[in-house]
Design a protein around this motif. Structure first.
Motif, PDB file in Angstrom:
ATOM      1  N   TYR A  22       0.803  -1.218   0.000  1.00 17.33           N
ATOM      2  CA  TYR A  22       0.000   0.000   0.000  1.00 17.33           C
ATOM      3  C   TYR A  22       0.840   1.273   0.000  1.00 17.33           C
ATOM      4  CZ  TYR A  22      -4.186  -2.776   0.528  1.00 17.33           C
ATOM      5  OH  TYR A  22      -5.208  -3.659   0.306  1.00 17.33           O
ATOM      6  N   LEU A  26       1.351   1.163  -4.082  1.00 18.17           N
ATOM      7  CA  LEU A  26       0.263   2.067  -4.456  1.00 18.17           C
ATOM      8  C   LEU A  26       0.597   3.529  -4.207  1.00 18.17           C
ATOM      9  CD1 LEU A  26      -2.840   0.074  -3.189  1.00 18.17           C
ATOM     10  CD2 LEU A  26      -2.170   0.474  -5.558  1.00 18.17           C
ATOM     11  N   GLY A  27       1.586   3.803  -3.368  1.00 15.47           N
ATOM     12  CA  GLY A  27       1.970   5.187  -3.096  1.00 15.47           C
ATOM     13  C   GLY A  27       0.996   5.918  -2.194  1.00 15.47           C
ATOM     14  N   PHE A  59      -8.349   7.671 -10.044  1.00 19.74           N
ATOM     15  CA  PHE A  59      -7.291   8.608 -10.419  1.00 19.74           C
ATOM     16  C   PHE A  59      -7.894   9.767 -11.199  1.00 19.74           C
ATOM     17  CE2 PHE A  59      -5.149   4.750  -9.478  1.00 19.74           C
ATOM     18  CZ  PHE A  59      -3.912   5.113  -8.995  1.00 19.74           C
ATOM     19  N   GLU A  67       1.290   5.074 -13.942  1.00 20.70           N
ATOM     20  CA  GLU A  67       2.492   5.175 -13.107  1.00 20.70           C
ATOM     21  C   GLU A  67       2.435   4.183 -11.942  1.00 20.70           C
ATOM     22  OE1 GLU A  67       4.171   8.441  -9.998  1.00 20.70           O
ATOM     23  OE2 GLU A  67       3.644   9.198 -11.991  1.00 20.70           O
ATOM     24  N   VAL A  68       1.274   4.081 -11.312  1.00 26.17           N
ATOM     25  CA  VAL A  68       1.109   3.150 -10.188  1.00 26.17           C
ATOM     26  C   VAL A  68       1.155   1.710 -10.682  1.00 26.17           C
ATOM     27  CG1 VAL A  68      -0.480   2.378  -8.382  1.00 26.17           C
ATOM     28  CG2 VAL A  68      -0.117   4.825  -8.768  1.00 26.17           C
ATOM     29  N   ARG A  71       4.714   0.794 -11.237  1.00 24.87           N
ATOM     30  CA  ARG A  71       5.410   0.609  -9.964  1.00 24.87           C
ATOM     31  C   ARG A  71       5.029  -0.732  -9.319  1.00 24.87           C
ATOM     32  NH1 ARG A  71       4.564   5.460  -7.845  1.00 24.87           N
ATOM     33  NH2 ARG A  71       2.666   4.890  -6.736  1.00 24.87           N
ATOM     34  N   LEU A  72       3.748  -1.079  -9.370  1.00 25.80           N
ATOM     35  CA  LEU A  72       3.316  -2.372  -8.835  1.00 25.80           C
ATOM     36  C   LEU A  72       3.943  -3.525  -9.615  1.00 25.80           C
ATOM     37  CD1 LEU A  72      -0.463  -1.642  -8.162  1.00 25.80           C
ATOM     38  CD2 LEU A  72       1.261  -2.202  -6.440  1.00 25.80           C
ATOM     39  N   LEU A 105      -7.965  -0.146  -9.415  1.00 19.97           N
ATOM     40  CA  LEU A 105      -7.458   1.147  -9.869  1.00 19.97           C
ATOM     41  C   LEU A 105      -8.296   1.575 -11.066  1.00 19.97           C
ATOM     42  CD1 LEU A 105      -3.622   0.436  -9.760  1.00 19.97           C
ATOM     43  CD2 LEU A 105      -5.122   1.200  -7.916  1.00 19.97           C
TER      44      LEU A 105
END
Length: 115
Positions: A22, A26-27, A59, A67-68, A71-72, A105
């Protein structure tokens, strides 16, 4: 509705992994919501109840979501299927946290806020 804060709380047996998912994946650190994960010496009450128990994050645009998702993916989290076709029809992707709870998301809000 007058809410000024929302808190989501649940137990986990994988506290460090869940926090990393998280916060780093997820940031969410510093975000406008409070996620509380607890652990107990005797363990948690069990796995996620169903695939329809969802935390949905909207979002402002597809670029922010991408972007998320990237990253995930870099952290080893691949998208998972979502039971309800509504989500894919709206461009959403699902991910399972280390305990199996689903996070959805969505690239942009799909409803208009009313005041």
């Amino acid at each position: 509705m007058g809410f000024v804060q929302v808190r989501f709380a649940r137990p986990t047996d994988r506290l460090a992994e869940v926090v990393a998912f998280y916060a780093e994946g997820l940031g969410l650190p510093g975000a406008g919501c409070h996620l509380e994960f607890t652990s107990h010496v005797d363990g948690s009450p069990g796995p996620a109840p169903t695939e329809e128990n969802l935390l949905v994050l909207y979002f402002g645009d597809a670029a922010g979501m991408a972007e998320v998702v990237e990253r995930l993916g870099a952290a080893g989290h691949a998208p998972v299927g979502l039971e309800n076709p509504y989500w894919s029809a709206n461009g959403a992707l699902g991910f399972a946290d280390p305990d199996g709870w689903r996070v959805v998301l969505v690239p942009q809000p799909v409803f208009a806020a009313t005041g």
